[in-house]
Design a protein around this motif. Structure first.
Motif, short mmCIF file in Angstrom:
data_model
loop_
_atom_site.label_atom_id
_atom_site.label_comp_id
_atom_site.label_asym_id
_atom_site.label_seq_id
_atom_site.Cartn_x
_atom_site.Cartn_y
_atom_site.Cartn_z
N THR A 77 -4.03 5.82 -0.95
CA THR A 77 -4.11 5.18 -0.71
C THR A 77 -4.40 4.59 0.55
OG1 THR A 77 -2.92 4.02 -2.69
CG2 THR A 77 -3.38 2.05 -0.63
N THR A 78 -5.64 4.05 1.68
CA THR A 78 -5.96 4.03 2.99
C THR A 78 -5.04 2.37 3.17
OG1 THR A 78 -7.66 3.64 2.96
CG2 THR A 78 -6.57 6.61 3.13
N PHE A 79 -5.11 1.44 4.41
CA PHE A 79 -5.11 0.11 5.12
C PHE A 79 -5.59 0.08 6.16
CE2 PHE A 79 -1.92 -3.32 6.43
CZ PHE A 79 -3.70 -4.14 5.94
N THR A 80 -6.57 -0.47 6.56
CA THR A 80 -6.80 -0.73 7.26
C THR A 80 -6.97 -2.37 8.06
OG1 THR A 80 -9.21 -0.39 6.53
CG2 THR A 80 -8.27 1.25 7.31
N VAL A 109 0.43 -0.99 0.56
CA VAL A 109 0.06 0.32 0.12
C VAL A 109 1.14 0.95 0.16
CG1 VAL A 109 -1.31 1.13 1.17
CG2 VAL A 109 -2.28 -1.19 0.74
N GLN A 110 2.35 0.96 0.54
CA GLN A 110 2.82 2.54 0.85
C GLN A 110 3.42 2.36 -0.35
OE1 GLN A 110 3.02 4.45 3.47
NE2 GLN A 110 4.18 5.92 2.56
N ASN A 111 3.63 1.95 -1.18
CA ASN A 111 4.98 1.98 -2.43
C ASN A 111 3.50 2.20 -3.77
OD1 ASN A 111 6.41 0.96 -1.57
ND2 ASN A 111 6.63 -2.04 -2.14
N LEU A 112 2.16 2.08 -3.54
CA LEU A 112 1.06 2.21 -4.43
C LEU A 112 1.26 4.17 -4.12
CD1 LEU A 112 -0.56 1.96 -6.77
CD2 LEU A 112 -2.45 1.46 -5.54
N HIS A 113 0.89 4.21 -2.41
CA HIS A 113 0.91 6.33 -1.75
C HIS A 113 1.73 6.89 -2.62
CE1 HIS A 113 0.82 9.07 1.05
NE2 HIS A 113 -0.91 8.53 0.59
N ASP A 114 2.98 5.80 -2.37
CA ASP A 114 4.64 6.77 -3.20
C ASP A 114 4.09 7.35 -3.89
OD1 ASP A 114 5.12 7.11 -0.12
OD2 ASP A 114 6.70 5.23 -0.49
N GLY A 115 3.59 6.31 -4.84
CA GLY A 115 3.24 6.55 -6.55
C GLY A 115 2.78 7.57 -7.05
N SER A 128 -7.60 7.21 -8.62
CA SER A 128 -7.18 8.36 -7.96
C SER A 128 -6.62 7.94 -6.64
CB SER A 128 -7.50 9.81 -7.50
OG SER A 128 -9.28 9.96 -7.40
N ALA A 129 -7.41 6.98 -6.12
CA ALA A 129 -7.81 6.39 -4.51
C ALA A 129 -8.41 5.69 -4.61
CB ALA A 129 -8.61 7.69 -3.83
N VAL A 130 -7.45 4.74 -3.42
CA VAL A 130 -8.12 3.09 -3.23
C VAL A 130 -8.40 2.79 -1.28
CG1 VAL A 130 -6.71 0.76 -3.38
CG2 VAL A 130 -6.16 3.01 -5.46
N GLU A 131 -8.20 1.58 -1.38
CA GLU A 131 -8.86 1.50 0.17
C GLU A 131 -8.11 -0.03 -0.02
OE1 GLU A 131 -12.22 2.37 4.10
OE2 GLU A 131 -12.87 2.68 1.10
N VAL A 148 -3.11 -11.94 -3.69
CA VAL A 148 -4.39 -11.01 -3.91
C VAL A 148 -4.68 -9.35 -4.23
CG1 VAL A 148 -6.53 -10.37 -3.35
CG2 VAL A 148 -6.08 -12.82 -3.45
N ALA A 149 -3.59 -9.16 -2.69
CA ALA A 149 -3.66 -7.33 -2.64
C ALA A 149 -2.55 -7.75 -3.77
CB ALA A 149 -2.65 -7.13 -1.18
N GLN A 150 -1.29 -7.59 -4.31
CA GLN A 150 -0.23 -7.73 -4.94
C GLN A 150 -0.93 -7.82 -6.42
OE1 GLN A 150 2.67 -10.43 -5.59
NE2 GLN A 150 4.26 -8.78 -5.34
N GLU A 151 -1.84 -8.14 -6.40
CA GLU A 151 -2.63 -7.94 -8.12
C GLU A 151 -3.02 -7.06 -7.81
OE1 GLU A 151 -2.64 -9.05 -12.27
OE2 GLU A 151 -1.61 -9.87 -10.72
N GLY A 152 -3.96 -7.18 -7.10
CA GLY A 152 -5.15 -5.77 -7.09
C GLY A 152 -4.36 -4.86 -7.29
N LEU A 153 -3.47 -4.33 -6.53
CA LEU A 153 -3.05 -2.89 -6.72
C LEU A 153 -1.93 -2.44 -7.66
CD1 LEU A 153 -1.83 -2.21 -2.82
CD2 LEU A 153 -3.89 -1.58 -3.96
#
Length: 373
Positions: free
Chosen positions: A286-289, A276-282, A323-326, A308-313
């Motif tokens: 992106t938020t992660f809970t 998530v942090q890598n996508l946010h830095d891009g 522009s936003a991902v949760e 799954v998370a890797q492929e989804g992001l």
């Protein structure tokens, strides 16, 4: 003596029995001059020679119960006759201290005890014949104690030998079990390697094989159209090039999937949080809970959720124009749910999903879960 221990121990026992017999013979002749008379001396020498021969034959008769029993009875009879011939002089009765240990080393406790009582009875009878009741009683009680002592020592030796044999048997069984475990481990390793090879073969066939087949068809079409319709031929070549790039990306994803995942060395939440942090830095908000209390999951489940998370992001970054991902990771009773939601365009118009989602769906289904996109 019977084989009660190692080969060296049996030979030592035989040597002791021979030396004891010889010592009794010499001591009796020296202490009782009457025994050196020719007639008596010849008979005693013959009796002692027969007794020594019985000691020599005992190991060779050991496998036969009847022969063993006959030999011990023969020894007892020899001692009885020796006492009669010597008229109770000398140390002839000490020969019983050889017969009694042999009995306990050759038979079980009850059988040996019966033979010991027989020896005690013949001893009493021999002295009763040559000296009367007084001398018979005089030797009965001390020899009873001596017999009991030798019986105890011999029984302890037999038990020690049984314990040693049992320990050796257990060690041999343990070594056999260890060899079997090593063989089973090798079989399991071979099966695991074969299963992984089959999985990789299926993955290459289902993904890369599809692309290569489609590329071949496009290039064949381009070859036929290059002279008649150059524009359509160029389109086919462009499609083939696009498929080549997609197949290269698929190969890279497959190689990445074969490498060790971060969940091997960290928690699932931390591993997804790094994605998530890598996508946010891009540049994508992106938020992660994480909801619920973290649970201990099998490594296969942790790896599947991470992929799954890797492929989804990755799909969000490449295809969603978002522009936003949760991202939500929820631990519930008996299940874990991972959700990736974005505000992008999506690909609902396509009837089929890509190989990445297809592979994830198969992986999750094998673990008893489900995937929706």
């Amino acid at each position: 003596m019977p084989p009660t221990g190692t080969h060296g121990g049996a030979r030592l026992s035989l040597s002791i029995a021979y030396l004891t017999t010889a010592a009794i013979y010499i001591a009796s002749l020296l202490s009782a001059p009457g025994l050196r008379e020719p007639a008596t001396w010849i008979v005693l020498t013959l009796l002692f020679a027969l007794f020594a021969l019985s000691i020599y034959l005992l190991p060779r008769f050991y496998k036969s119960f009847v022969r063993r029993l006959g030999l011990v009875l023969f020894q007892s009879a020899l001692v009885f006759v020796t006492i009669i011939v010597s008229r109770g002089d000398g140390s002839m009765s000490i020969l019983y201290f050889i017969v009694v240990p042999i009995a306990y080393l050759s038979f079980d406790f009850i059988q040996a005890s019966g033979l010991t009582l027989l020896c005690l009875g013949t001893l009493f009878l021999a002295y009763l014949i040559v000296g009367g009741l007084g001398p018979a009683l005089a030797v009965l009680f001390p020899y009873s104690g001596g017999f009991a002592f030798f019986a105890a020592v011999s029984t302890a030796l037999v038990q020690q030998q049984k314990d040693r044999q049992r320990a050796e048997q257990l060690l041999a069984e343990l070594e056999d079990a260890h060899q079997q475990l090593r063989a089973y481990a090798a079989q399991v390793e071979a099966l695991a390697v074969a299963e992984e090879r089959n999985r990789m073969a299926r993955e290459i066939h289902d993904s890369l094989g599809h692309y290569l087949t489609a590329m071949t068809m496009q290039l064949q079409a381009a070859g036929k159209l290059v002279a008649q319709d150059p524009e359509r031929a160029a389109e086919s070549i462009a499609k083939a090039e696009k498929m080549a790039r997609e197949s290269l990306a698929e190969v890279r994803r497959s190689v990445a999937a074969l490498r060790a995942s971060p969940v091997d060395t960290t928690t699932l939440g931390d591993a997804i949080g790094e994605l998530v942090q890598n996508l946010h830095d891009g540049g994508i908000a992106t938020t992660f809970t994480v909801k619920g209390e973290s649970q201990s999951l099998p490594i296969q489940a942790k790896t599947a959720l991470y992929r799954v998370a890797q492929e989804g992001l990755t799909n969000v970054r490449k295809h969603a124009n978002a522009s936003a991902v949760e991202v939500k990771l929820a631990y519930e009773t008996g299940r874990v749910t991972l959700t990736v939601t974005d505000n992008g365009t999506g690909q609902r118009s396509q009837k089929s999903e890509g190989f990445g989602l297809l592979g994830l769906r198969e992986r999750v289904t094998q673990l008893g879960g489900s995937l929706e996109a």
